[in-house]
Design a protein around this motif. Structure first.
Motif, PDB file in Angstrom:
ATOM      1  N   THR A   1       0.811  -1.225   0.000  1.00  0.00           N
ATOM      2  CA  THR A   1       0.000   0.000   0.000  1.00  0.00           C
ATOM      3  C   THR A   1       0.839   1.267   0.000  1.00  0.00           C
ATOM      4  OG1 THR A   1      -0.004  -0.003   2.417  1.00  0.00           O
ATOM      5  CG2 THR A   1      -1.867  -1.099   1.321  1.00  0.00           C
ATOM      6  N   GLY A   2       2.144   1.135   0.247  1.00  0.00           N
ATOM      7  CA  GLY A   2       2.985   2.328   0.375  1.00  0.00           C
ATOM      8  C   GLY A   2       2.932   2.905   1.783  1.00  0.00           C
ATOM      9  N   LYS A   3       2.060   2.344   2.649  1.00  0.00           N
ATOM     10  CA  LYS A   3       2.019   2.808   4.054  1.00  0.00           C
ATOM     11  C   LYS A   3       2.932   1.897   4.868  1.00  0.00           C
ATOM     12  CE  LYS A   3      -2.839   4.004   3.881  1.00  0.00           C
ATOM     13  NZ  LYS A   3      -4.148   3.371   4.063  1.00  0.00           N
ATOM     14  N   THR A   4       3.711   2.486   5.774  1.00  0.00           N
ATOM     15  CA  THR A   4       4.516   1.621   6.651  1.00  0.00           C
ATOM     16  C   THR A   4       4.136   1.898   8.088  1.00  0.00           C
ATOM     17  OG1 THR A   4       6.226   3.321   6.508  1.00  0.00           O
ATOM     18  CG2 THR A   4       6.670   1.260   5.369  1.00  0.00           C
ATOM     19  N   ALA A   5       4.310   0.892   8.927  1.00  0.00           N
ATOM     20  CA  ALA A   5       4.125   1.129  10.367  1.00  0.00           C
ATOM     21  C   ALA A   5       5.253   2.055  10.811  1.00  0.00           C
ATOM     22  CB  ALA A   5       4.206  -0.191  11.110  1.00  0.00           C
ATOM     23  N   THR A   6       4.978   2.912  11.775  1.00  0.00           N
ATOM     24  CA  THR A   6       6.076   3.706  12.336  1.00  0.00           C
ATOM     25  C   THR A   6       6.972   2.743  13.111  1.00  0.00           C
ATOM     26  OG1 THR A   6       4.845   4.074  14.371  1.00  0.00           O
ATOM     27  CG2 THR A   6       4.600   5.742  12.631  1.00  0.00           C
ATOM     28  N   PRO A   7       8.235   3.105  13.315  1.00  0.00           N
ATOM     29  CA  PRO A   7       9.108   2.239  14.113  1.00  0.00           C
ATOM     30  C   PRO A   7       8.507   1.949  15.487  1.00  0.00           C
ATOM     31  CG  PRO A   7      10.395   3.939  13.029  1.00  0.00           C
ATOM     32  CD  PRO A   7       8.960   4.263  12.750  1.00  0.00           C
ATOM     33  N   GLU A   8       7.786   2.919  16.058  1.00  0.00           N
ATOM     34  CA  GLU A   8       7.196   2.714  17.392  1.00  0.00           C
ATOM     35  C   GLU A   8       6.102   1.649  17.349  1.00  0.00           C
ATOM     36  OE1 GLU A   8       7.530   5.821  15.957  1.00  0.00           O
ATOM     37  OE2 GLU A   8       9.367   6.212  17.099  1.00  0.00           O
ATOM     38  N   LEU A   9       5.222   1.726  16.305  1.00  0.00           N
ATOM     39  CA  LEU A   9       4.154   0.718  16.184  1.00  0.00           C
ATOM     40  C   LEU A   9       4.746  -0.665  15.965  1.00  0.00           C
ATOM     41  CD1 LEU A   9       1.254   2.154  13.939  1.00  0.00           C
ATOM     42  CD2 LEU A   9       1.393   1.956  16.420  1.00  0.00           C
ATOM     43  N   ALA A  10       5.772  -0.721  15.090  1.00  0.00           N
ATOM     44  CA  ALA A  10       6.400  -2.015  14.814  1.00  0.00           C
ATOM     45  C   ALA A  10       7.047  -2.560  16.078  1.00  0.00           C
ATOM     46  CB  ALA A  10       7.432  -1.868  13.696  1.00  0.00           C
ATOM     47  N   ALA A  11       7.747  -1.689  16.815  1.00  0.00           N
ATOM     48  CA  ALA A  11       8.432  -2.159  18.025  1.00  0.00           C
ATOM     49  C   ALA A  11       7.427  -2.688  19.044  1.00  0.00           C
ATOM     50  CB  ALA A  11       9.265  -1.031  18.626  1.00  0.00           C
ATOM     51  N   GLU A  12       6.278  -2.018  19.148  1.00  0.00           N
ATOM     52  CA  GLU A  12       5.254  -2.460  20.098  1.00  0.00           C
ATOM     53  C   GLU A  12       4.747  -3.863  19.708  1.00  0.00           C
ATOM     54  OE1 GLU A  12       2.301   0.677  20.366  1.00  0.00           O
ATOM     55  OE2 GLU A  12       0.893  -0.769  21.212  1.00  0.00           O
ATOM     56  N   ALA A  13       4.483  -4.045  18.406  1.00  0.00           N
ATOM     57  CA  ALA A  13       4.013  -5.363  17.930  1.00  0.00           C
ATOM     58  C   ALA A  13       5.092  -6.420  18.155  1.00  0.00           C
ATOM     59  CB  ALA A  13       3.652  -5.268  16.448  1.00  0.00           C
ATOM     60  N   HIS A  14       6.342  -6.056  17.900  1.00  0.00           N
ATOM     61  CA  HIS A  14       7.430  -7.022  18.069  1.00  0.00           C
ATOM     62  C   HIS A  14       7.557  -7.443  19.529  1.00  0.00           C
ATOM     63  CE1 HIS A  14       9.719  -6.401  14.043  1.00  0.00           C
ATOM     64  NE2 HIS A  14       8.420  -6.249  13.895  1.00  0.00           N
ATOM     65  N   ARG A  15       7.323  -6.501  20.441  1.00  0.00           N
ATOM     66  CA  ARG A  15       7.406  -6.853  21.875  1.00  0.00           C
ATOM     67  C   ARG A  15       6.304  -7.844  22.246  1.00  0.00           C
ATOM     68  NH1 ARG A  15       9.343  -1.491  22.427  1.00  0.00           N
ATOM     69  NH2 ARG A  15       7.254  -0.621  22.631  1.00  0.00           N
ATOM     70  N   THR A  16       5.107  -7.657  21.654  1.00  0.00           N
ATOM     71  CA  THR A  16       4.019  -8.607  21.931  1.00  0.00           C
ATOM     72  C   THR A  16       4.394  -9.995  21.428  1.00  0.00           C
ATOM     73  OG1 THR A  16       2.365  -6.868  21.740  1.00  0.00           O
ATOM     74  CG2 THR A  16       1.576  -9.117  21.407  1.00  0.00           C
ATOM     75  N   ILE A  17       4.905 -10.058  20.198  1.00  0.00           N
ATOM     76  CA  ILE A  17       5.273 -11.359  19.602  1.00  0.00           C
ATOM     77  C   ILE A  17       6.354 -12.031  20.458  1.00  0.00           C
ATOM     78  CG2 ILE A  17       6.377 -12.439  17.588  1.00  0.00           C
ATOM     79  CD1 ILE A  17       4.971 -10.090  15.932  1.00  0.00           C
ATOM     80  N   ARG A  18       7.329 -11.249  20.895  1.00  0.00           N
ATOM     81  CA  ARG A  18       8.417 -11.824  21.703  1.00  0.00           C
ATOM     82  C   ARG A  18       7.879 -12.321  23.050  1.00  0.00           C
ATOM     83  NH1 ARG A  18      13.223 -11.634  19.933  1.00  0.00           N
ATOM     84  NH2 ARG A  18      13.069  -9.693  18.769  1.00  0.00           N
ATOM     85  N   ALA A  19       6.897 -11.608  23.591  1.00  0.00           N
ATOM     86  CA  ALA A  19       6.320 -12.038  24.874  1.00  0.00           C
ATOM     87  C   ALA A  19       5.603 -13.378  24.707  1.00  0.00           C
ATOM     88  CB  ALA A  19       5.366 -10.978  25.396  1.00  0.00           C
ATOM     89  N   VAL A  20       4.864 -13.540  23.599  1.00  0.00           N
ATOM     90  CA  VAL A  20       4.171 -14.826  23.376  1.00  0.00           C
ATOM     91  C   VAL A  20       5.204 -15.932  23.151  1.00  0.00           C
ATOM     92  CG1 VAL A  20       2.474 -16.065  21.968  1.00  0.00           C
ATOM     93  CG2 VAL A  20       2.190 -13.626  22.362  1.00  0.00           C
ATOM     94  N   ALA A  21       6.270 -15.600  22.442  1.00  0.00           N
ATOM     95  CA  ALA A  21       7.334 -16.597  22.211  1.00  0.00           C
ATOM     96  C   ALA A  21       7.969 -16.998  23.537  1.00  0.00           C
ATOM     97  CB  ALA A  21       8.383 -16.032  21.252  1.00  0.00           C
TER      98      ALA A  21
END
Ligand code: PEP
Length: 249
Positions: free
Chosen positions: A174-194
């Motif tokens: 789409t040409g839209k990217t998550a901001t680094p902050e949004l991506a980092a927040e999602a990555h922290r959730t994924i790492r917590a589940v892992a």
């Protein structure tokens, strides 16, 4: 220290000849690039051409999907041992386009993930919320559900080769990217589940890529984030120069 992984997802693009030309154009840019791991995921029919063209290079090759059975009456399907037999090291599993157009579910992602790991492939498991989920404020719940089902019946030891790609669906193509902050927040959730599924040690080593309109002009900002361990690149991976520029962020 997690080595970053930059993976190209060509989707339904490139014949074997076009794939070979791409590799010839890419290699001169990347011969001395050892900082990041690089993987190309062509359509199935172009895989042998890419394996041949990359054979003296450190570039890995992966499938874009696979079925969980090893062989049998499954018309149109390709198995994990088949990908291994032609020389693939990686496989993308659960891409949002597979979920949207081909009926992939959290449960089929789990079955494929277990089969890929059992065959010795390094799976790149895709998760991510659609726009309506982001707007409804349920992104964390969606990621928790997708990951916890994907990780079922996999031990910490078995999970070590796995990579996760966080791909917000609203950012793909789409040409839209998550901001680094949004991506980092999602990555922290994924790492917590892992961490809950596999233990802290495995979760700390788990590479979590970002995907969604990564381009040469936003790669540096995204890739320099500590929580972002690389990128899964669609559109911008189709051109050798633009993919090389992303790899060299
Ligand atoms: C993708 O398909 O995984 C992807 C991230 O695509 P694009 O880079 O084109 O958004």
């Amino acid at each position: 220290m997690r080595k970053k992984l930059i993976a190209a997802n060509w989707k339904m693009h490139k014949t074997p000849e076009q794939a070979q030309s791409f590799v010839s154009a890419l290699l001169p840019h990347l011969w001395e690039h050892t900082r990041d791991e690089i993987v190309l995921c062509p359509p199935f029919l172009a895989i042998p051409a890419v394996i041949e063209a990359t054979k003296d290079s450190p570039i890995g090759v992966g499938g874009q999907d696979m079925f969980w059975e090893k062989e049998g009456a499954y018309t149109g399907a390709i198995s994990a041992p088949m990908l291994r037999a032609v020389g693939c090291s990686h496989v993308i599993i659960g891409h949002s386009e597979r979920r949207q157009y081909f009926g992939e579910t959290d449960d089929t992602v789990n079955r494929k993930l277990r089969a890929a790991l059992a065959a010795g492939l390094k799976p790149i498991v895709c998760v991510g919320e659609v726009l309506a989920e982001r707007e409804a404020g349920v992104t964390e719940d969606v990621l928790r559900r997708q990951c916890s089902i994907a990780f079922r019946e996999i031990s910490g030891g078995e999970a070590i080769p796995m990579v996760v790609a966080y791909e917000p669906v609203w950012a793909i193509g789409t040409g839209k990217t998550a901001t680094p902050e949004l991506a980092a927040e999602a990555h922290r959730t994924i790492r917590a589940v892992a961490a809950e599924a596999f233990g802290e040690g495995v979760a700390t080593q788990l590479r979590i890529l970002y995907g969604g309109s990564v381009k040469p002009d936003n790669a540096t900002l995204l890739m320099s984030q500590q929580e972002i361990d690389g990128a899964l690149v669609g559109g911008a991976s189709l051109d050798a120069k633009s993919f090389a520029a992303i790899v060299k962020w």
